[in-house]
Scaffold this motif. Structure first.
Motif, mmCIF file in Angstrom:
data_model
loop_
_atom_site.group_PDB
_atom_site.id
_atom_site.type_symbol
_atom_site.label_atom_id
_atom_site.label_comp_id
_atom_site.label_asym_id
_atom_site.label_seq_id
_atom_site.Cartn_x
_atom_site.Cartn_y
_atom_site.Cartn_z
ATOM 1 N N GLY A 1 0.832 -1.205 0.000
ATOM 2 C CA GLY A 1 0.000 0.000 0.000
ATOM 3 C C GLY A 1 0.863 1.250 0.000
ATOM 4 N N GLY A 2 0.210 2.379 -0.232
ATOM 5 C CA GLY A 2 0.921 3.640 -0.221
ATOM 6 C C GLY A 2 1.102 4.240 -1.602
ATOM 7 N N LEU A 3 -0.009 4.622 -2.243
ATOM 8 C CA LEU A 3 0.025 5.318 -3.530
ATOM 9 C C LEU A 3 -0.775 6.608 -3.394
ATOM 10 N N GLY A 4 -0.097 7.736 -3.509
ATOM 11 C CA GLY A 4 -0.785 9.028 -3.432
ATOM 12 C C GLY A 4 -1.425 9.373 -4.762
ATOM 13 N N ILE A 5 -2.728 9.625 -4.747
ATOM 14 C CA ILE A 5 -3.457 9.841 -5.989
ATOM 15 C C ILE A 5 -2.935 11.054 -6.740
ATOM 16 N N TRP A 6 -2.549 12.104 -6.001
ATOM 17 C CA TRP A 6 -2.121 13.310 -6.710
ATOM 18 C C TRP A 6 -0.752 13.124 -7.355
ATOM 19 N N GLY A 7 0.105 12.354 -6.744
ATOM 20 C CA GLY A 7 1.363 12.035 -7.404
ATOM 21 C C GLY A 7 1.142 11.179 -8.629
ATOM 22 N N ALA A 8 0.181 10.251 -8.532
ATOM 23 C CA ALA A 8 -0.133 9.393 -9.675
ATOM 24 C C ALA A 8 -0.701 10.209 -10.827
ATOM 25 N N VAL A 9 -1.594 11.153 -10.520
ATOM 26 C CA VAL A 9 -2.187 11.978 -11.570
ATOM 27 C C VAL A 9 -1.144 12.907 -12.185
ATOM 28 N N ALA A 10 -0.296 13.508 -11.329
ATOM 29 C CA ALA A 10 0.683 14.474 -11.828
ATOM 30 C C ALA A 10 1.717 13.816 -12.739
ATOM 31 N N LEU A 11 2.360 12.765 -12.249
ATOM 32 C CA LEU A 11 3.390 12.132 -13.060
ATOM 33 C C LEU A 11 2.766 11.300 -14.178
#
Length: 396
Positions: free
Chosen positions: A97-107
Motif C-alpha cells: 500500500g501507499g500510492l498518493g493519488i495526486w502524485g499518480a495523476v501528476a506524473l
C-alpha cells in the motif's frame, strides 16, 4: 467498542499460486486500470479518435503514474522510511500500500503528454476522454485499502462501521506498540468505502455534464478534479492515520484546496472555448473510407460533383441521368447555359430544328441581285438555296 453489526475485514489479502503471491491490493489496482482504459477507449471513439490510442498512451501514463503515486506517498510520509527508526528499503514495497493519488495523476499526466505527442493528438482532448475512467479506477483501487486494513477513519459505532483487526490498528509513532486509545476499539469509519462511492458519483457527474454541456478542451478533466477534491476534503478529515499537518489541516487537505481552486478557475476561464480538437485520424478514415477523411465528403462536395459531371459529359446526359428532353422541362435557373444557346440556334435555323447545325452555318447566304442590262443574267448559275421550312414552334 464492539457493535452488533459491522463490516468485517478480510482474513487475508494475499494468496499464493505456487511461489507467486497474488496480492489483493495489486489486483484492485490492475482492475481499476483496465476499467479506465476500457471507458477511455469508448469515449475517445465517440470523439472521432482512432481506436487503440488510449491503450498506446496508457503504456506511458500507467508506469509514470505508479512511480508518481509512490513518490508522493514516500515524500509526504518520509519519516516512515528515512526517519530515526525508518527503513529506506520499505519505500520499494509498493504491494503493501501507499500510492498518493495526486502524485499518480501528476506524473501520469507527464507520461500521457509524451504518449500524446508521439501520436500527434491533443493531451486536453485525451484528458477529457479518460477523466471519468480515472474516477472509476480510484473507486476500484480504494478496495485495496480494505484488503490491507488501512486508511480507515475515526472510531464508529454503527452498522456500517468497519472492523479492524488488532494488529492493523494505530500504533505509537508507527512502531510495534499499539496506541492505548484504540486498543479496545474494533470498529472505525470505512473511509475507503466513502471515497469509493464518492468516486463513482464523480464519474457519473462528469459523463452527464459532458453530454449535457459538451465539455471540451480539458473542461471535463477539470470538473473531475474539482468534484473529487470536494469529497477528498471531508473524507480526509475523518482519517486518523499519521499525516503532516499545516495550520491545523492535513497536508492532503491543503492539496485538495489548491487543486479545487485551480480546477474551478480553469473551468471559468475556458468557459467559452470552442473549436475542433486534434484527435488524430478518424476511425473511418483509417479503415479506408474516403468520406471520413477531413476535407472530403462522399457526395455533394466539389470532388463528388466533378466526378458526376464528367460522367454526364461522357454519356451525353445531365448529372441526374435523365434524358435531355426531360431536363429541359425544369426551371430556367436549373438549365445549363449551353442548352439555352442550343435552343436559340434551333430557332434561327428552320432546317435544323434540333439545333445540330453550327451557328455560322445556320443561315443561308442571300441571293445576289441581277445585273441591270445584262441579258445573260438568267444564264448565271443560281447559288445553292435552302428551301425554307415552317418555323419551329417555341413550345408556347
Amino acid at each position: 467498542m464492539h457493535p452488533l453489526a459491522y463490516i468485517p475485514s478480510p482474513s487475508q489479502g494475499v494468496w499464493h499460486l505456487g511461489p507467486v503471491p497474488l496480492r489483493a491490493y495489486a489486483i484492485m489496482i490492475i482492475l481499476g486500470i483496465v476499467v479506465a482504459v476500457w471507458l477511455g477507449e469508448r469515449r475517445w471513439a465517440a470523439k472521432g479518435g482512432t481506436p487503440g490510442v488510449i491503450v498506446d498512451v496508457a503504456v506511458w501514463a500507467v508506469p509514470f503514474g505508479l512511480v508518481g503515486g509512490r513518490l508522493y506517498h514516500v515524500l509526504t510520509d518520509y519519516q516512515r522510511y528515512f526517519g530515526a527508526d525508518g527503513d529506506p528499503v520499505r519505500a520499494l514495497e509498493i504491494w503493501k500500500g501507499g500510492l498518493g493519488i495526486w502524485g499518480a495523476v501528476a506524473l501520469g499526466a507527464v507520461g500521457a503528454i509524451i504518449g500524446c505527442r508521439r501520436r500527434g493528438i491533443s493531451a486536453l482532448a485525451l484528458a477529457d476522454a479518460v477523466a471519468p475512467g480515472i474516477a472509476l479506477a480510484q473507486a476500484i483501487g480504494r478496495w485495496g485499502n480494505y484488503w490491507n486494513q488501512e486508511l480507515y477513519g475515526r472510531p464508529l459505532d454503527a452498522f456500517w462501521a468497519l472492523k479492524i483487526d488488532e494488529n492493523h490498528r494505530p500504533m505509537l509513532d508507527g512502531g510495534p506498540a499499539l496506541d492505548p486509545k484504540y486498543a479496545d476499539v474494533a470498529t472505525y469509519h470505512p473511509t475507503f468505502l466513502y471515497e469509493s462511492l464518492w468516486c463513482v458519483g464523480v464519474a457519473v457527474l462528469v459523463i452527464w455534464a459532458d453530454r449535457r454541456y459538451k465539455l471540451t478542451h480539458g473542461r471535463a478533466f477539470a470538473l473531475y478534479v474539482a468534484a473529487y477534491t470536494v469529497g477528498r476534503g471531508w473524507i480526509e478529515a475523518l482519517r486518523i492515520d499519521d499525516a503532516h499537518h499545516v495550520l491545523g489541516l492535513r497536508l492532503n487537505d491543503w492539496t485538495s484546496i489548491i487543486l479545487f481552486a485551480g480546477a474551478v478557475a480553469y473551468l471559468y476561464l475556458s468557459r467559452g472555448r470552442t473549436g475542433p480538437e486534434n484527435v488524430g485520424v478518424p476511425a473511418a478514415a483509417a479503415s479506408g473510407d474516403p468520406g471520413a477523411v477531413p476535407g472530403t465528403v462522399k457526395s455533394e462536395t466539389a470532388s463528388g460533383a466533378k466526378d458526376e459531371t464528367e460522367g454526364a459529359e461522357d454519356d451525353g446526359k445531365p448529372a441526374d441521368g435523365k434524358p435531355r428532353a426531360e431536363t429541359e422541362d425544369a426551371t430556367d435557373a436549373d438549365e445549363p447555359e449551353t442548352l439555352a444557346e442550343e435552343s436559340a440556334s434551333a430557332e434561327d435555323d428552320p432546317e435544323d430544328p434540333a439545333g445540330d447545325v453550327p451557328a455560322d452555318a445556320a443561315k443561308p447566304e442571300p441571293e445576289p441581285e441581277p445585273v441591270a442590262g445584262d441579258d445573260k443574267g438568267d444564264d448565271l448559275p443560281e447559288p445553292a438555296r435552302v428551301d425554307k421550312a415552317e418555323p419551329v414552334s417555341d413550345g408556347k
